[in-house]
Design an enzyme around this catalytic site. Structure first.
Site, short mmCIF file in Angstrom:
data_model
loop_
_atom_site.label_atom_id
_atom_site.label_comp_id
_atom_site.label_asym_id
_atom_site.label_seq_id
_atom_site.Cartn_x
_atom_site.Cartn_y
_atom_site.Cartn_z
N ILE A 18 0.83 -1.21 0.00
CA ILE A 18 0.00 0.00 0.00
C ILE A 18 0.87 1.26 0.00
O ILE A 18 0.57 2.23 -0.70
CB ILE A 18 -0.95 -0.03 1.22
CG1 ILE A 18 -2.00 -1.15 1.03
CG2 ILE A 18 -1.62 1.32 1.43
CD1 ILE A 18 -2.83 -1.45 2.28
N ASP A 63 13.40 3.13 9.79
CA ASP A 63 12.69 2.14 10.61
C ASP A 63 11.73 2.94 11.50
O ASP A 63 12.19 3.72 12.35
CB ASP A 63 13.69 1.34 11.44
CG ASP A 63 13.00 0.27 12.30
OD1 ASP A 63 11.80 0.43 12.63
OD2 ASP A 63 13.68 -0.71 12.66
N TYR A 156 -3.04 -6.94 16.99
CA TYR A 156 -3.04 -6.10 15.78
C TYR A 156 -4.27 -5.19 15.79
O TYR A 156 -4.18 -3.99 15.54
CB TYR A 156 -3.04 -7.01 14.55
CG TYR A 156 -3.04 -6.32 13.21
CD1 TYR A 156 -1.84 -5.93 12.60
CD2 TYR A 156 -4.23 -6.07 12.53
CE1 TYR A 156 -1.85 -5.31 11.34
CE2 TYR A 156 -4.25 -5.45 11.30
CZ TYR A 156 -3.05 -5.07 10.70
OH TYR A 156 -3.06 -4.45 9.47
N1 LIG Z 1 -2.83 -5.45 3.21
C1 LIG Z 1 -3.96 -5.39 3.90
O1 LIG Z 1 -4.90 -6.19 3.69
C2 LIG Z 1 -4.16 -4.36 4.96
C3 LIG Z 1 -5.43 -4.27 5.55
C4 LIG Z 1 -5.66 -3.31 6.52
C5 LIG Z 1 -4.62 -2.46 6.90
N2 LIG Z 1 -3.40 -2.58 6.31
C6 LIG Z 1 -2.36 -1.64 6.73
O2 LIG Z 1 -1.83 -1.00 5.58
C7 LIG Z 1 -0.45 -0.69 5.83
C8 LIG Z 1 0.42 -1.26 4.72
O3 LIG Z 1 0.23 -2.68 4.68
P1 LIG Z 1 0.75 -3.57 3.47
O4 LIG Z 1 -0.22 -4.66 3.33
O5 LIG Z 1 1.10 -2.71 2.32
O6 LIG Z 1 2.09 -4.16 4.14
P2 LIG Z 1 3.33 -4.88 3.42
O7 LIG Z 1 3.92 -5.78 4.45
O8 LIG Z 1 2.91 -5.46 2.13
O9 LIG Z 1 4.32 -3.67 3.15
C9 LIG Z 1 4.78 -2.95 4.28
C10 LIG Z 1 5.99 -2.11 3.95
O10 LIG Z 1 6.42 -1.56 5.20
C11 LIG Z 1 7.80 -1.85 5.38
N3 LIG Z 1 8.11 -1.97 6.80
C12 LIG Z 1 7.93 -3.04 7.61
N4 LIG Z 1 8.41 -2.76 8.84
C13 LIG Z 1 8.88 -1.49 8.81
C14 LIG Z 1 9.50 -0.64 9.74
N5 LIG Z 1 9.77 -1.04 10.99
N6 LIG Z 1 9.84 0.61 9.35
C15 LIG Z 1 9.61 1.03 8.09
N7 LIG Z 1 9.05 0.27 7.15
C16 LIG Z 1 8.69 -0.97 7.50
C17 LIG Z 1 8.07 -3.11 4.60
O11 LIG Z 1 9.45 -3.23 4.26
C18 LIG Z 1 7.16 -2.92 3.38
O12 LIG Z 1 7.81 -2.19 2.37
C19 LIG Z 1 -0.15 -1.23 7.21
O13 LIG Z 1 -0.36 -0.20 8.16
C20 LIG Z 1 -1.19 -2.31 7.40
O14 LIG Z 1 -1.43 -2.60 8.76
C21 LIG Z 1 -3.15 -3.51 5.35
#
Ligand SMILES: NC(=O)c1ccc[n+]([C@@H]2O[C@H](COP(=O)([O-])OP(=O)(O)OC[C@H]3O[C@@H](n4cnc5c(N)ncnc54)[C@H](O)[C@@H]3O)[C@@H](O)[C@H]2O)c1
Length: 261
Positions: A18, A63, A156
């Site tokens: 995202i 981070d 979570y």
């Molecule tokens: N994918 C879903 O279905 C979903 C649903 C609801 C909410 N979300 C939220 O959307 C956001 C993005 O989720 P996503 O699915 O794209 O996640 P993802 O795991 O696909 O991507 C996350 C990104 O964040 C980076 N990351 C991880 N730990 C980190 C840290 N300590 N510092 C900096 N960067 C870090 C990773 O390297 C990666 O590039 C999150 O807040 C997640 O909780 C996702």
């Protein structure tokens, strides 16, 4: 003219999923994006691709659980751009799929550091710039799981509920200074986070996700980016303190609970 023309924006977790879609969407709408992540190779590649299109983007290692990293990302954006218009606290990790009492204290502490303390750190770094200029938009990534329960994801969901509550509170606190604070609650989105969950827990989870969303599919990262573009833009000038659910109807009609066994 893009919807975010000339805006200076920070996006965390921008190397993939995202966050990547938001960084790309913001840059295409005319913002100068400062992208932070822990995956430097992917983050640099995202920014290089945007620059190759003639768009404005920079990558910094960040981070989000490390205060100095977050401050450096935010301050670099503000100093380079001369202002800070948008902060997207997007980065988070998924630790769950287990009953709460089986979660270790180390797992809990890591989850809270990356998913909740990070929002505090991002806002703490950005607010002084936004207060000085008397404008700004903060977008915090929450989740449908902050609204409805799902077996195995208590910690979570707790962090995401807190992110929503903090966003609402900050909207009240900083509204008089023309700083808008909103959150987005995605439903299930096709990202590496969810690919990992399916790989670990099995295909039945993916099948359950389809049934959980009345719209009959999971979402695309670009569909969350659209919501973030709107909330970051001047078109949302009177919108603050909301949680925007972009969830294919998941929270409107919770109707299927996947079996974890
Ligand atoms: N994918 C879903 O279905 C979903 C649903 C609801 C909410 N979300 C939220 O959307 C956001 C993005 O989720 P996503 O699915 O794209 O996640 P993802 O795991 O696909 O991507 C996350 C990104 O964040 C980076 N990351 C991880 N730990 C980190 C840290 N300590 N510092 C900096 N960067 C870090 C990773 O390297 C990666 O590039 C999150 O807040 C997640 O909780 C996702």
């Amino acid at each position: 003219m893009g919807r975010l023309e000339g805006k200076i924006a920070v996006v965390t977790g921008a190397a993939d999923g995202i966050g990547h879609a938001i960084a790309e969407g913001f840059a295409r709408e005319g913002a100068h994006v400062f992208a932070g992540d822990i995956d430097d190779a992917k983050g640099e590649a995202v920014v290089a691709a945007l620059k190759a299109e003639g768009l404005a983007a920079d990558y910094l290692h960040c981070d989000v659980s490390v205060a100095a990293d977050v401050a450096r990302l935010v301050d670099t954006a503000a100093e380079t751009g001369g202002r800070l218009d948008v902060l997207v606290n997007n980065a988070a990790i998924a630790i769950g799929g287990m009953p709460l009492h089986e979660m270790t204290e180390a797992q809990w502490n890591r989850l809270i550091a990356v998913n909740l303390t990070s929002v505090f750190l991002g806002c703490k770094a950005a607010l002084p710039h936004m207060i000085r200029q008397k404008s700004g938009a903060i977008i915090n990534m929450a989740s449908a799981q902050g609204h409805v329960g799902l077996d195995g994801w208590t910690a979570y969901a707790g962090a995401k509920g807190a992110v929503m509550s903090m966003s609402r509170q900050m909207a009240v606190e900083f509204g008089p200074l023309n700083i808008r604070v909103n959150s987005i609650s995605p439903g299930t989105i096709a990202t590496p986070m969810n690919e990992k969950i399916v790989a670990e827990q099995g295909d039945h989870i993916a099948r359950a996700w389809l049934k959980m969303h009345p719209i009959g599919r999971i979402g695309k990262p670009s569909e969350i980016a659209e919501a973030a573009i709107y909330l970051a833009s001047d078109a949302a000038g009177f919108t603050t303190g909301i949680d925007l659910r972009v969830d294919g109807g998941l929270t409107a009609a919770p109707r299927f609970v996947p079996d974890l066994v």
